[in-house]
Enzyme design. Structure first.
Site, PDB file in Angstrom:
ATOM      1  NE  ARG A   1      -1.218   2.445   2.647  1.00  0.00           N
ATOM      2  CZ  ARG A   1      -0.479   3.536   3.198  1.00  0.00           C
ATOM      3  NH1 ARG A   1      -0.670   4.553   2.372  1.00  0.00           N
ATOM      4  NH2 ARG A   1      -0.226   3.701   4.409  1.00  0.00           N
ATOM      5  CG  ASP A   2       3.422   4.098   3.166  1.00  0.00           C
ATOM      6  OD1 ASP A   2       3.319   5.223   2.254  1.00  0.00           O
ATOM      7  OD2 ASP A   2       3.768   4.426   4.213  1.00  0.00           O
TER       8      ASP A   2
ATOM      9  CG  HIS B   1       3.305   4.540   9.235  1.00  0.00           C
ATOM     10  ND1 HIS B   1       3.015   3.515   8.574  1.00  0.00           N
ATOM     11  CD2 HIS B   1       4.065   5.600   8.494  1.00  0.00           C
ATOM     12  CE1 HIS B   1       3.346   3.800   7.258  1.00  0.00           C
ATOM     13  NE2 HIS B   1       3.804   4.991   7.249  1.00  0.00           N
TER      14      HIS B   1
ATOM     15  CG  HIS C   1       7.937   7.077   6.306  1.00  0.00           C
ATOM     16  ND1 HIS C   1       8.064   7.618   5.139  1.00  0.00           N
ATOM     17  CD2 HIS C   1       7.055   6.304   6.624  1.00  0.00           C
ATOM     18  CE1 HIS C   1       6.861   7.023   4.736  1.00  0.00           C
ATOM     19  NE2 HIS C   1       6.360   6.046   5.599  1.00  0.00           N
TER      20      HIS C   1
ATOM     21  CB  CYS D   1      12.357  11.012   0.311  1.00  0.00           C
ATOM     22  SG  CYS D   1      12.280  12.690   0.038  1.00  0.00           S
TER      23      CYS D   1
ATOM     24  CG  ASN E   1       6.828   3.000   4.688  1.00  0.00           C
ATOM     25  OD1 ASN E   1       6.056   3.257   5.621  1.00  0.00           O
ATOM     26  ND2 ASN E   1       6.432   3.018   3.441  1.00  0.00           N
TER      27      ASN E   1
END
Lengths: 333, 333
Positions: free
Chosen positions: A11-12, A207, A209, A240, A249
């Site tokens: 998903r992410d 969660h 990063h 990024c 992540n």
């Protein structure tokens, strides 16, 4: 199992990449992750396909994933409409993003913070009206909980005010999310300690990063606060674009290694996780994959926390072939 | 200053690179680092120049560095001969590598662990015979304290037996070193807690590598144990050749950012540190430099711990221009 590693790559990770992974490749990857011992996987996002075409096949991916025995299948849904679609596809655990930053909330889901909390309340009321077998667990990740790229500093008290309101609205668990990589270990420990004190059993996971290289440091800090659920993505995909080395992540492979090395059982097999990474790479040829462990391997003497065994194959120790110690003077005597 | 960041790049970083940085470039880099607020810099290694030609100019670099006001100039020396040369050059703080792994000790300095401890005792006795103004502080980093690429597991009890013997031998401080990137946060916290309990004021700092991406996590763990001195190298130079993304030492830029974000004053200015990075890059054109912060910048709202100020220039917030939050659904409403 001491720690639940919740894989969010499908998903992410995938929604942060402009290319769309074919549906069958997603299904293969999810199955490979489950085979490696991942017990919870966030497989897609129920948003309008015009906004995130990479997630247009979320229902198909869910329908396949819920066939996998023992796997908790998570999907993201930002509002009632998305939650209803997710439930229809068979999802029984749904994560709703609620932002602590007013400006980010408006930009991301076109709702104020108050409106987002009300939406969660509506969703939970609807959920409670469903037959028990269809009733999904509702998990909230409070995003921008540690700071926001638009607003900058986010008041900590406001984060906990929101968390309490979300718990009253009926959410089953409320975690804290640092999707922008702003958090530092002192803040993570302080805020998760408070979250657990204020929400008790409804306190959710982390969660985190790795935008500034601090992802695993924040895991170490969250462990100090008693957190036992961590999101991560295989290969740290969706990095990024402004920082070539910065993953999105935290990387599942590195996280699993660190937890196991710390003596915390994850139930995950590093060799099979390496196999899942190959499946991912086949599904997204040429896409940058991150992580240290896949290059370096486990250290000589590594043992799994629970089994007390060393990995067999790809995850095995390559330390002896690797770098010289830092203070090497190469026989200075 | 809450935490001492001890820069080891000019020694540990440069000796891990096959090219030799010109002496004047080293001197410029050390001056730029000092100008950025680094208070302690390990500038070279006194070993035989045939073994490490990159360090052949250690005396010249020391003689220049000791002119810099307020700077503690450190040099590495593996034995009495090296220590004497270091003192002759004007070094007043010397770090001696002593390995907890028997096999590594033999391979690295051609001494058994026992012989290495005896060498430290001889060095300290000689040190005590010097006039007070020339007497160097003797710092030990126990290398392979967390495991060894040759031997694998290193017994923790043995590490502390060595530490106690080194303290009795006269060493001023005894730290723990993970030059191979084996350590994990649980181990780091446990071992530094014990080191401080057993050695008191003679307990030294942490020398941590980032081979498996765990460097800053181990810093967070060491901070929990009360450690206040951390080695790091600018740009993480001297990375592991077997892992393209893996830095050698933890990266000074990332470490300083994390500590300051945690509210721990380092006395270091991120803009001037970026300037020193440019000086380093000029001295080693084309060499890979690592680190997340140099690419991403500080987060929006970042303030230095002590001054409460935001950086002015290169270190300033670039978060607002950077990545979307992880749970971005881009106005899903």
């Amino acid at each position: 199992m001491d720690v639940l590693v919740s894989e969010v790559g499908p998903r992410d990770g995938l929604q942060s990449i402009s290319r769309t992974m074919p549906t069958t490749a997603k299904q293969r990857w999810v199955r490979a992750l489950a085979a490696a011992g991942l017990r919870e996987i966030e497989v897609g996002s129920f948003v309008h396909p015009k906004l995130l075409p990479q997630m247009a096949d979320a229902a198909e991916v869910v329908r396949d994933a819920i066939q996998i025995p023992g796997l908790t299948v998570l999907a993201l849904a930002p509002n009632m409409k998305g939650v209803m679609r997710a439930v229809e596809a068979g999802t029984r655990k749904i994560t709703m993003p609620v932002s602590a930053s007013h400006l980010h909330s408006l930009a991301n889901i076109r709702m104020s913070c108050d409106e987002a909390i009300e939406e969660v309340a509506r969703v939970c009321a609807w959920r409670d009206s469903l037959p028990e077998a269809q009733r999904p667990e509702i998990e909230i990740g409070i995003s921008t909980a540690f700071g926001c790229t638009i607003q900058g500093v986010v008041e900590e008290d406001w984060v906990f005010t929101m968390a309490a309101r979300l718990a009253r609205a009926g959410a089953d668990s409320i975690g804290l999310s640092d999707g922008v990589g702003y958090a530092n270990p002192a803040q993570v420990k302080r805020m998760f300690t408070r979250l657990r004190a204020e929400l008790g059993e409804r306190a959710g996971g982390a969660h985190l990063h790795n935008t500034r290289g601090q992802g695993l440091a924040n895991v170490a800090a969250a462990l100090e606060a008693g957190v036992t659920t961590f999101d991560s993505s295989q290969g740290g995909i969706g990095g990024c674009p402004y920082s070539p080395g910065a993953t999105g992540n935290i990387v599942t492979e590195d996280l699993v290694w660190m937890l196991e090395a710390m003596g915390l059982d994850t139930g995950i097999d590093l060799d099979l996780l390496a196999e899942a990474r190959r499946v991912l790479a086949e599904g997204l040829p040429g896409e940058a994959l991150y992580g240290y462990l896949p290059d370096v391997g486990t250290e000589k003497g590594f043992r799994y926390a629970r089994r007390g065994e060393a990995p067999e194959g790809t995850g095995r120790a390559r330390g002896s072939a690797a770098c010289q110690p830092a203070d090497s003077v190469a026989a200075a005597g």
